[in-house]
Write a protein that holds these residues in place. Structure first.
Motif, short mmCIF file in Angstrom:
data_model
loop_
_atom_site.label_atom_id
_atom_site.label_comp_id
_atom_site.label_asym_id
_atom_site.label_seq_id
_atom_site.Cartn_x
_atom_site.Cartn_y
_atom_site.Cartn_z
N LYS A 66 0.82 -1.21 0.00
CA LYS A 66 0.00 0.00 0.00
C LYS A 66 0.86 1.26 0.00
CE LYS A 66 -4.09 -2.05 2.02
NZ LYS A 66 -5.05 -2.07 3.13
N ILE A 67 2.02 1.20 0.64
CA ILE A 67 2.94 2.33 0.60
C ILE A 67 3.53 2.47 -0.81
CG2 ILE A 67 5.18 3.18 1.44
CD1 ILE A 67 4.35 1.98 4.21
N VAL A 68 3.93 1.36 -1.41
CA VAL A 68 4.47 1.38 -2.78
C VAL A 68 3.45 1.97 -3.75
CG1 VAL A 68 5.21 -0.07 -4.70
CG2 VAL A 68 6.12 -0.49 -2.42
N SER A 69 2.17 1.60 -3.60
CA SER A 69 1.13 2.07 -4.52
C SER A 69 0.57 3.43 -4.13
CB SER A 69 0.01 1.04 -4.62
OG SER A 69 -0.71 0.99 -3.39
N ARG A 70 1.10 4.02 -3.08
CA ARG A 70 0.70 5.34 -2.58
C ARG A 70 -0.70 5.38 -1.98
NH1 ARG A 70 5.46 5.36 -4.33
NH2 ARG A 70 6.54 7.27 -4.89
N GLU A 71 -1.23 4.22 -1.61
CA GLU A 71 -2.50 4.18 -0.88
C GLU A 71 -2.30 4.67 0.56
OE1 GLU A 71 -4.80 0.51 -1.25
OE2 GLU A 71 -3.47 0.00 -2.92
N ILE A 72 -1.10 4.47 1.08
CA ILE A 72 -0.73 4.95 2.41
C ILE A 72 0.44 5.91 2.20
CG2 ILE A 72 0.26 4.32 4.64
CD1 ILE A 72 -1.15 1.63 4.41
N PRO A 73 0.36 7.11 2.76
CA PRO A 73 1.47 8.08 2.57
C PRO A 73 2.72 7.67 3.35
CG PRO A 73 -0.19 8.98 4.05
CD PRO A 73 -0.73 7.67 3.56
N ALA A 74 3.85 8.08 2.83
CA ALA A 74 5.13 7.82 3.49
C ALA A 74 6.10 8.93 3.10
CB ALA A 74 5.69 6.47 3.07
N ALA A 75 7.06 9.18 3.99
CA ALA A 75 8.12 10.15 3.71
C ALA A 75 9.23 9.41 2.95
CB ALA A 75 8.64 10.76 5.00
N ILE A 76 9.14 9.44 1.64
CA ILE A 76 10.06 8.68 0.78
C ILE A 76 11.40 9.38 0.70
CG2 ILE A 76 10.44 7.85 -1.58
CD1 ILE A 76 7.34 7.52 -1.72
N VAL A 77 12.46 8.60 0.92
CA VAL A 77 13.82 9.16 0.84
C VAL A 77 14.56 8.65 -0.39
CG1 VAL A 77 13.98 9.52 3.32
CG2 VAL A 77 14.81 7.38 2.35
N TYR A 78 14.07 7.58 -1.03
CA TYR A 78 14.68 7.06 -2.26
C TYR A 78 13.67 6.20 -2.99
CZ TYR A 78 17.53 4.56 -5.56
OH TYR A 78 18.03 4.04 -6.73
N GLU A 79 13.71 6.26 -4.31
CA GLU A 79 12.86 5.39 -5.11
C GLU A 79 13.48 5.19 -6.48
OE1 GLU A 79 8.20 4.92 -6.44
OE2 GLU A 79 8.91 6.91 -5.84
N ASP A 80 13.43 3.95 -6.95
CA ASP A 80 13.75 3.64 -8.34
C ASP A 80 12.74 2.60 -8.82
OD1 ASP A 80 14.68 1.08 -7.55
OD2 ASP A 80 16.79 1.69 -7.59
N ASP A 81 13.01 1.95 -9.91
CA ASP A 81 12.04 1.00 -10.48
C ASP A 81 11.79 -0.21 -9.59
OD1 ASP A 81 11.79 2.61 -12.69
OD2 ASP A 81 13.15 1.41 -13.93
N ARG A 82 12.78 -0.58 -8.76
CA ARG A 82 12.66 -1.83 -8.00
C ARG A 82 12.71 -1.68 -6.48
NH1 ARG A 82 14.94 -6.70 -10.86
NH2 ARG A 82 16.33 -6.91 -9.09
N VAL A 83 13.14 -0.52 -5.99
CA VAL A 83 13.36 -0.32 -4.56
C VAL A 83 12.69 0.97 -4.09
CG1 VAL A 83 15.15 0.06 -2.81
CG2 VAL A 83 15.57 -1.57 -4.66
N LEU A 84 12.17 0.93 -2.87
CA LEU A 84 11.58 2.11 -2.23
C LEU A 84 12.14 2.21 -0.81
CD1 LEU A 84 9.33 4.34 -2.57
CD2 LEU A 84 7.87 2.79 -1.29
#
Length: 81
Positions: free
Chosen positions: A9-27
């Motif tokens: 749900k965090i990956v799909s943005r259903e639940i908000p998160a303070a993202i510090v890094y993202e690429d195609d395979r890692v969050l």
């Protein structure tokens, strides 16, 4: 994606998160209930229910997760030397 998985749900943005890094395979995102001054969770974007579900085909993905965690730790001055 698993409909009841918090991380999915965090990956799909259903639940908000303070993202510090993202690429195609890692969050990577700040833990909502940190247990240390800097507490970042680094996860694969693909649902993995358990370490027991990993195979040798996942070696590159797990390597990416570990390397990203080390890089984040280094930028936050929490990496051990």
């Amino acid at each position: 994606m698993m409909s009841n998985c918090l991380f999915c749900k965090i990956v799909s943005r259903e639940i908000p998160a303070a993202i510090v890094y993202e690429d195609d395979r890692v969050l990577a995102f700040n833990d909502i209930n940190p247990q240390a001054p800097s507490h970042v969770l680094v996860i694969p974007k693909r649902h993995v229910a358990s370490l027991n579900d990993l195979s040798t085909e996942d070696d590159a993905l797990i390597g990416e997760v570990v390397r990203r965690a080390a890089a984040i730790a280094a930028t936050r001055a929490v990496a051990s030397k």
